[in-house]
Design a protein around this motif. Structure first.
Motif, PDB file in Angstrom:
ATOM      1  N   TRP A  97       2.071 -20.438  -9.490  1.00  0.00           N
ATOM      2  CA  TRP A  97       1.945 -19.615 -10.694  1.00  0.00           C
ATOM      3  C   TRP A  97       2.555 -20.298 -11.915  1.00  0.00           C
ATOM      4  CZ3 TRP A  97       5.922 -18.004 -13.766  1.00  0.00           C
ATOM      5  CH2 TRP A  97       7.204 -18.103 -13.251  1.00  0.00           C
ATOM      6  N   ILE A 101       0.368 -20.280 -15.432  1.00  0.00           N
ATOM      7  CA  ILE A 101       0.713 -19.435 -16.569  1.00  0.00           C
ATOM      8  C   ILE A 101       0.369 -20.137 -17.874  1.00  0.00           C
ATOM      9  CG2 ILE A 101       3.077 -20.256 -16.832  1.00  0.00           C
ATOM     10  CD1 ILE A 101       2.022 -16.580 -16.928  1.00  0.00           C
ATOM     11  N   ASP A 105      -0.245 -14.960 -21.720  1.00  0.00           N
ATOM     12  CA  ASP A 105      -0.428 -14.233 -20.463  1.00  0.00           C
ATOM     13  C   ASP A 105       0.597 -13.124 -20.271  1.00  0.00           C
ATOM     14  OD1 ASP A 105      -2.576 -15.787 -19.849  1.00  0.00           O
ATOM     15  OD2 ASP A 105      -1.557 -17.037 -18.354  1.00  0.00           O
ATOM     16  N   LEU A 106       1.744 -13.235 -20.882  1.00  0.00           N
ATOM     17  CA  LEU A 106       2.816 -12.260 -20.680  1.00  0.00           C
ATOM     18  C   LEU A 106       2.459 -10.944 -21.350  1.00  0.00           C
ATOM     19  CD1 LEU A 106       5.672 -12.073 -19.419  1.00  0.00           C
ATOM     20  CD2 LEU A 106       6.567 -12.513 -21.705  1.00  0.00           C
ATOM     21  N   GLY A 107       2.543  -9.855 -20.583  1.00  0.00           N
ATOM     22  CA  GLY A 107       2.229  -8.532 -21.110  1.00  0.00           C
ATOM     23  C   GLY A 107       3.414  -7.594 -20.982  1.00  0.00           C
ATOM     24  N   ASP A 110       5.886  -7.268 -17.822  1.00  0.00           N
ATOM     25  CA  ASP A 110       5.853  -8.480 -16.997  1.00  0.00           C
ATOM     26  C   ASP A 110       7.202  -9.191 -17.032  1.00  0.00           C
ATOM     27  OD1 ASP A 110       3.225  -7.981 -16.426  1.00  0.00           O
ATOM     28  OD2 ASP A 110       2.422  -9.428 -17.873  1.00  0.00           O
ATOM     29  N   VAL A 111       7.511  -9.885 -15.943  1.00  0.00           N
ATOM     30  CA  VAL A 111       8.741 -10.674 -15.862  1.00  0.00           C
ATOM     31  C   VAL A 111       8.367 -12.134 -15.665  1.00  0.00           C
ATOM     32  CG1 VAL A 111      10.861 -11.108 -14.571  1.00  0.00           C
ATOM     33  CG2 VAL A 111      10.058  -8.761 -14.903  1.00  0.00           C
ATOM     34  N   LEU A 112       8.834 -12.989 -16.554  1.00  0.00           N
ATOM     35  CA  LEU A 112       8.564 -14.424 -16.479  1.00  0.00           C
ATOM     36  C   LEU A 112       9.900 -15.152 -16.478  1.00  0.00           C
ATOM     37  CD1 LEU A 112       6.572 -16.772 -16.462  1.00  0.00           C
ATOM     38  CD2 LEU A 112       6.507 -16.662 -18.955  1.00  0.00           C
TER      39      LEU A 112
END
Length: 255
Positions: A97, A101, A105-107, A110-112
């Protein structure tokens, strides 16, 4: 492999089919081929009539041993498997992933998480040059820095260089269409808020709600909403004189 053993294993299509059917994993179609694999094994391939597995095949590996005085060797099933054929629909190769990424992409929710070995970050107590280079530390900040308080990790030199490269080459850098069409640069604009730290001389944030409001811009970027831009005089186009329509002679239309 002795010829008689190979012939016996190759002819054992029913044994191979029964083994696959006994698995109960899906319908078994027509026999495709038998392939000699070694000294005592032959693999039989069958069409797999399973929804969603177009082009896949069943395979059953049979094994035995040469005939003896007591008779032919027993045929056994070594393994069965469902394998993709030459025109099978298969999933693409798996990609971690962190390599899939992409920006945007982060919404919400979400946790990144940044990896522990992310080269863009270093422990806060290591890279103190970013803080001390600003010359804006107050007494509280000085104490916090000495005690190692505040953020656990800060940008490394690599992290700052990567960010600066993206911003410089991005849509708000000096080579963008907007910048090359403007005579004025953000570095001299009243709406320009320089960022802190070592990137202060090169980047800032636009505070003009009609321009790049809230976006990081290069000091060499520019647009038509610069604080020193002069508005047209109001007498027609800035490139041409006003057109006097009062000098038109009105002629009645003929019948």
């Amino acid at each position: 492999m002795p010829a008689e053993l190979e012939a016996r294993l190759t002819a054992a299509v029913d044994v191979a089919r029964s083994a696959v059917e006994a698995s109960g994993e899906g319908a078994v179609g027509a026999h495709i081929r038998a392939v000699t694999e070694g000294d005592c094994t032959v693999t039989h391939y069958f069409e797999a009539d399973i929804t969603g597995y177009r082009g896949w095949v069943w395979c059953a590996v049979l094994a035995s041993y040469p005939d003896t005085e007591s008779g032919p060797g027993e045929i056994t099933v070594s393994e069965i498997a469902l394998l993709p054929g030459g025109d099978a629909l298969t999933a693409p190769s798996w990609v971690p992933w962190i390599e899939r990424i992409a920006p945007g992409d982060l919404g919400p929710g979400d946790v990144l998480a940044a990896p522990a070995d992310d080269v863009r970050l270093v422990p806060n107590h290591i890279d103190t040059a970013e803080l001390t280079s600003t010359g804006d530390l107050d007494e509280v900040s000085d104490v916090a820095l000495e005690l190692g308080l505040g953020r656990n990790r800060v940008l490394s030199r690599e992290g700052r260089d990567e960010a600066a490269q993206r911003w410089f080459e991005g849509p708000r850098g000096p080579e963008s269409d907007m910048a090359t069409a403007s005579r004025l640069h953000c570095g001299t604009c009243g709406f320009y808020l320089p960022v802190a730290g070592s990137l202060r001389v090169a980047f800032g944030v636009c505070a003009n709600e009609y321009a790049s409001d809230g976006q990081v811009v290069s000091a060499e970027f520019g647009c038509g909403a610069h604080s020193d831009a002069e508005a047209p005089s109001g007498e027609g186009s800035p490139a041409y004189d006003a057109y006097d329509d009062g000098a038109i002679e009105i002629v009645p239309a003929s019948d």
